[in-house]
Motif scaffolding. Structure first.
Motif, PDB file in Angstrom:
ATOM      1  N   SER A  69      -5.513-106.441 -37.736  1.00  0.00           N
ATOM      2  CA  SER A  69      -5.842-107.536 -38.653  1.00  0.00           C
ATOM      3  C   SER A  69      -7.235-108.091 -38.397  1.00  0.00           C
ATOM      4  O   SER A  69      -7.987-108.383 -39.334  1.00  0.00           O
ATOM      5  CB  SER A  69      -4.796-108.652 -38.532  1.00  0.00           C
ATOM      6  OG  SER A  69      -3.543-108.213 -38.996  1.00  0.00           O
TER       7      SER A  69
ATOM      8  N   ASP B 231       0.193-116.122 -41.058  1.00  0.00           N
ATOM      9  CA  ASP B 231      -0.248-116.467 -39.698  1.00  0.00           C
ATOM     10  C   ASP B 231       0.217-115.415 -38.696  1.00  0.00           C
ATOM     11  O   ASP B 231      -0.530-115.038 -37.777  1.00  0.00           O
ATOM     12  CB  ASP B 231       0.286-117.838 -39.299  1.00  0.00           C
ATOM     13  CG  ASP B 231      -0.373-118.973 -40.079  1.00  0.00           C
ATOM     14  OD1 ASP B 231      -1.459-118.737 -40.664  1.00  0.00           O
ATOM     15  OD2 ASP B 231       0.201-120.078 -40.116  1.00  0.00           O
ATOM     16  N   ALA B 232       1.441-114.930 -38.861  1.00  0.00           N
ATOM     17  CA  ALA B 232       1.950-113.892 -37.961  1.00  0.00           C
ATOM     18  C   ALA B 232       1.209-112.579 -38.164  1.00  0.00           C
ATOM     19  O   ALA B 232       0.867-111.881 -37.199  1.00  0.00           O
ATOM     20  CB  ALA B 232       3.455-113.700 -38.181  1.00  0.00           C
ATOM     21  N   CYS B 233       0.922-112.250 -39.425  1.00  0.00           N
ATOM     22  CA  CYS B 233       0.239-110.987 -39.723  1.00  0.00           C
ATOM     23  C   CYS B 233      -1.194-110.972 -39.186  1.00  0.00           C
ATOM     24  O   CYS B 233      -1.734-109.904 -38.874  1.00  0.00           O
ATOM     25  CB  CYS B 233       0.231-110.739 -41.228  1.00  0.00           C
ATOM     26  SG  CYS B 233       1.838-110.275 -41.906  1.00  0.00           S
ATOM     27  N   GLU B 234      -1.806-112.132 -39.070  1.00  0.00           N
ATOM     28  CA  GLU B 234      -3.162-112.198 -38.546  1.00  0.00           C
ATOM     29  C   GLU B 234      -3.244-111.759 -37.088  1.00  0.00           C
ATOM     30  O   GLU B 234      -4.327-111.462 -36.583  1.00  0.00           O
ATOM     31  CB  GLU B 234      -3.712-113.623 -38.688  1.00  0.00           C
ATOM     32  CG  GLU B 234      -4.046-113.994 -40.132  1.00  0.00           C
ATOM     33  CD  GLU B 234      -4.528-115.431 -40.259  1.00  0.00           C
ATOM     34  OE1 GLU B 234      -4.502-116.156 -39.226  1.00  0.00           O
ATOM     35  OE2 GLU B 234      -4.925-115.833 -41.365  1.00  0.00           O
ATOM     36  N   LEU B 235      -2.093-111.709 -36.408  1.00  0.00           N
ATOM     37  CA  LEU B 235      -2.060-111.317 -35.001  1.00  0.00           C
ATOM     38  C   LEU B 235      -1.778-109.839 -34.802  1.00  0.00           C
ATOM     39  O   LEU B 235      -1.706-109.370 -33.666  1.00  0.00           O
ATOM     40  CB  LEU B 235      -1.000-112.149 -34.263  1.00  0.00           C
ATOM     41  CG  LEU B 235      -1.196-113.669 -34.287  1.00  0.00           C
ATOM     42  CD1 LEU B 235      -0.054-114.368 -33.574  1.00  0.00           C
ATOM     43  CD2 LEU B 235      -2.532-114.050 -33.646  1.00  0.00           C
TER      44      LEU B 235
ATOM     45  N   ALA C  11       3.510-118.951 -43.057  1.00  0.00           N
ATOM     46  CA  ALA C  11       4.049-118.528 -41.762  1.00  0.00           C
ATOM     47  C   ALA C  11       3.926-117.024 -41.572  1.00  0.00           C
ATOM     48  O   ALA C  11       3.572-116.543 -40.489  1.00  0.00           O
ATOM     49  CB  ALA C  11       5.515-118.953 -41.640  1.00  0.00           C
ATOM     50  N   VAL C  12       4.187-116.278 -42.643  1.00  0.00           N
ATOM     51  CA  VAL C  12       4.081-114.815 -42.569  1.00  0.00           C
ATOM     52  C   VAL C  12       2.622-114.401 -42.398  1.00  0.00           C
ATOM     53  O   VAL C  12       2.297-113.509 -41.602  1.00  0.00           O
ATOM     54  CB  VAL C  12       4.687-114.166 -43.829  1.00  0.00           C
ATOM     55  CG1 VAL C  12       4.491-112.653 -43.797  1.00  0.00           C
ATOM     56  CG2 VAL C  12       6.164-114.510 -43.942  1.00  0.00           C
TER      57      VAL C  12
ATOM     58  N   THR D  84      -9.491-111.851 -31.736  1.00  0.00           N
ATOM     59  CA  THR D  84      -8.211-111.150 -31.904  1.00  0.00           C
ATOM     60  C   THR D  84      -8.362-109.680 -31.545  1.00  0.00           C
ATOM     61  O   THR D  84      -7.515-109.106 -30.850  1.00  0.00           O
ATOM     62  CB  THR D  84      -7.714-111.289 -33.357  1.00  0.00           C
ATOM     63  OG1 THR D  84      -7.531-112.673 -33.665  1.00  0.00           O
ATOM     64  CG2 THR D  84      -6.389-110.557 -33.541  1.00  0.00           C
TER      65      THR D  84
END
Length: 253
Positions: free
Chosen positions: A206, A198-202, A195-196, A231
């Motif tokens: 990134s 996935d959030a960091c990829e945004l 979950a972390v 992105t």
């Protein structure tokens, strides 16, 4: 904004003026110019063993991200705030230069210095640390160039919430920490909880860092490259909108 066109002559003149101001700030200029050499020296003295090459490779890609965030983003926040408080932006806006030319001209010296640093880091750093050269130099160049409008736009937006140059170190800290810790500069995202990660990829940088790593080491799939590129493109669009909405051309009264 008044115009979204760029006149090469005016852009060069604005960039030259900004470079003159940057040269006068000897402390900022010294840090900017010496950072790649210092980074290579420190890393070369600490890396050893069978994993030294892979660690050096990962550190060089992370170093590219650090150059971008420090030289482009953090330097430009201070530059935009200083020019705003000195009424330079207001005076420029009453002339022939359009809004985009003023912002791009202010960012031009920082962008050129960052590109030079990254070239030194990629060539001399790889040689000094016995790391392999980038697998795809064109992709690396494209990723770095795509990062410039993202970080310049974020710097312009951050300057709107920065009261003076002295407070720029505080207002730039959140994005610096988020990028250093969450955009995969030195810590791979796959070691984080799903979950972390996935959030960091945004996060803003990134996508760029994913492209940088893919350019250096290869092995990325077409889908991964497309996701990273989209992105980055999305953040360019977001920053353009944010600058148009919140950038301040005059000091707060």
């Amino acid at each position: 904004m008044n115009a979204l066109t760029l006149n090469p002559g005016r852009l060069t003149a604005l960039g030259r003026s900004e470079l003159t101001l940057l040269v006068r700030n000897r402390a900022a200029l010294s840090v900017a110019l010496m950072m790649p050499a210092l980074m290579v020296f420190v890393l070369r003295s600490t890396l050893s063993g069978d994993t030294a090459a892979s660690v050096a490779e990962a550190t060089l890609t992370g170093g590219i991200g650090m150059v971008l965030i420090l030289v482009v983003y953090m330097n430009l926040v201070s530059a935009y705030v200083a020019r705003r408080e000195e009424l330079v932006l207001k005076r420029l806006r009453t002339g022939e230069a359009g809004d985009l030319e003023i912002l791009a001209g202010t960012a031009l010296p920082a962008a050129v210095i960052a590109l030079g640093q990254i070239a030194v880091l990629a060539l001399a750093g790889a040689a000094a640390l016995d790391a392999p050269m980038p697998d795809n130099p064109l992709l690396l160049a494209g990723a770095v160039l795509a990062a410039l409008p993202v970080l310049a736009g974020l710097a312009a937006v951050t300057s709107a919430f920065t009261r003076n140059v002295e407070s720029a170190g505080i207002t730039t800290l959140p994005l610096f920490l988020l990028t250093a810790l969450g955009s995969g500069l030195f810590l791979p995202l796959d070691v984080l909880p799903d979950a972390v990660a996935d959030a960091c990829e945004l996060l803003p940088l990134s996508g760029v860092m994913a492209l940088v790593r893919a350019a250096w080491t290869g092995g990325a799939t077409g889908g991964e490259l497309l996701t990273a590129a989209l992105t980055t493109l999305a953040w360019i669009m977001v920053t353009v909108f944010a600058v148009q909405r919140w950038f301040r051309w005059e000091p707060r009264r």
